[in-house]
Design an enzyme around this catalytic site. Structure first.
Site, PDB file in Angstrom:
ATOM      1  N   LYS A 142       3.332 -89.006  22.571  1.00  0.00           N
ATOM      2  CA  LYS A 142       3.891 -88.991  21.216  1.00  0.00           C
ATOM      3  C   LYS A 142       4.793 -90.197  21.057  1.00  0.00           C
ATOM      4  O   LYS A 142       5.469 -90.612  22.008  1.00  0.00           O
ATOM      5  CB  LYS A 142       4.705 -87.708  20.977  1.00  0.00           C
ATOM      6  CG  LYS A 142       5.499 -87.686  19.681  1.00  0.00           C
ATOM      7  CD  LYS A 142       6.413 -86.467  19.619  1.00  0.00           C
ATOM      8  CE  LYS A 142       7.337 -86.548  18.418  1.00  0.00           C
ATOM      9  NZ  LYS A 142       8.263 -85.402  18.347  1.00  0.00           N
ATOM     10  N   GLU A 193      21.054 -82.771  12.212  1.00  0.00           N
ATOM     11  CA  GLU A 193      20.846 -82.423  13.620  1.00  0.00           C
ATOM     12  C   GLU A 193      22.072 -82.697  14.485  1.00  0.00           C
ATOM     13  O   GLU A 193      22.484 -83.851  14.665  1.00  0.00           O
ATOM     14  CB  GLU A 193      19.651 -83.202  14.185  1.00  0.00           C
ATOM     15  CG  GLU A 193      19.306 -82.823  15.603  1.00  0.00           C
ATOM     16  CD  GLU A 193      17.908 -83.260  16.005  1.00  0.00           C
ATOM     17  OE1 GLU A 193      17.546 -83.092  17.171  1.00  0.00           O
ATOM     18  OE2 GLU A 193      17.174 -83.766  15.135  1.00  0.00           O
TER      19      GLU A 193
END
Length: 393
Positions: A142, A193
């Protein structure tokens, strides 16, 4: 859960007498709002020397600098996405701990937008396609690719006004401004976050991975959330990130509590999958040590980390700088909050430069990933006064 964290991170409460004059925060060098309160830093007492950071390591150097300061000092600032690049961490001359309701003006005094450059980015689409090819060869699993756009206004941007707009859009996020020492530039953003929050040795991390744009129609919006919660692709991506972070935290903490399934976290523009991780930080370490143990996560870089970071350097046309890095603060007891530097802009005069990224995997579609970055841009675009479809959320 977030109310509890509020009490922990901001134990010393400022005078909330409604008759008291409103604090002046326009010239602040640091603002960090979370859990309905804000730390406002003024001036610059000391800057962390990069040579000291290279010699000792960033975490130990930060703790050493704080130990040299008068009681009550904090360290604030930003760490770049690329760990080998120079951070900007400093000790404000003085700091106020204030309720956000006393700071909000509830007016739109941002500048008027005159031009937006880079909304459609064919370079990003080509880069995403190249990344997919690399992933299919098996060299990387990824990679998170980012792109930028620029917004120009009729006059200079006002960092505090943009900061307030961001807070109004998402008061559950971590809203921040950092005044950089060069070029009269400020970084302004609202991150969903929390990478590392520490209070009395107790560590909290709230990684996000897997997202979907929010929709104006309430029923459709709830359906989008349900689809995200049941998406095998997004659940697998999220589980991988949580596993990676949990493993990394074991170097700085013990007694980890990791929920088996994620929660849905709504922001103004996006739905996210999030998992709240708790642990006990080892004595002698601080919140920045914990954040650095995790940074950069697969959610902002990719996997394996070193290979993904090399591919990012190859495929992205420009350096990310502080985008995708860390922003936050730490006190002399090691308590503090460090958020992932997302949903942000670099403000220099009348120019605002924004970044947004998307995670690329083998079955990604480059055009869909471009659309995801467009959805993530909406948070900052709305705060800057740019109307977009769905921006009423």
């Amino acid at each position: 859960m977030k109310t509890q964290l509020l009490e922990s991170h901001h134990e010393v409460i400022a005078n909330e007498d409604p008759s008291a004059p409103a604090p002046r925060t326009e010239a602040a060098t640091f603002r960090f709002a979370s859990y309905c309160r804000a730390l406002i830093g003024h001036g610059t007492k000391a800057i962390l020397d990069v040579e000291r950071a290279r010699r000792l390591g960033l975490g130990p150097a930060a703790r050493q600098l704080l130990a040299e300061q008068p009681q009550g000092s904090i360290l604030a600032g930003v760490v770049p996405f690329d760990r080998s690049a120079d951070p900007y961490l400093f000790v404000p001359q003085n700091v106020e701990d204030l309720p956000m309701r006393g700071l909000m003006h509830y007016g739109n005094d941002t500048s008027t937008v005159t031009e937006v450059v880079g909304e459609y980015n064919p370079t990003f689409i080509c880069a995403a396609g190249a990344a997919i090819d690399q992933i299919k060869t098996g060299g990387v699993e990824k990679v998170v690719l980012a792109r930028s756009l620029e917004v120009f206004a009729d006059e200079d941007w006002k960092p505090e006004a943009v900061w307030q707009q961001l807070y109004q859009q998402n008061p559950a996020g971590h809203s921040f401004t950092i005044s950089l020492p060069q070029d009269e530039t400020s970084i302004v953003g609202n991150s969903p976050e929390l990478i590392a929050g520490v209070r009395r040795g107790q560590l909290t991390s709230h990684p996000l991975a897997g997202s979907a744009p929010r929709l104006a129609n309430r029923t459709e919006d709830q359906m989008a959330a349900a689809v995200l919660a049941g998406s095998a692709k997004n659940l697998a991506e999220h589980a991988f990130v949580v596993q990676h972070i949990s493993q990394a935290l074991r170097s700085v903490a013990k007694d980890l509590i990791v929920p088996s399934l994620p929660d849905l976290l709504p922001t103004g523009q996006m739905w996210h999958l999030g998992t709240l991780i708790r642990a006990s930080l080892y004595k002698g370490l601080g919140s920045l040590d914990a954040a650095l143990a995790i940074h950069p996560t697969p959610a902002i870089c990719g996997s394996p980390t070193a290979v993904a970071q090399a591919l990012i350097s190859e495929l992205e046309p420009e350096d990310r700088g502080f985008y995708g890095g860390l922003v936050g603060w730490m006190n002399q007891d090691g308590e503090g909050e460090w958020a992932l530097l997302l949903r942000s802009a670099m403000l220099t005069g009348n120019r605002a430069k924004l970044h947004a990224g998307a995670g690329i995997v083998a079955d990604s579609d480059p055009f869909d990933e471009h659309s995801e970055t467009a959805a993530k841009f909406r948070t900052m675009l709305c705060a800057l006064g740019v109307d977009r479809e769905g921006s009423n959320r």
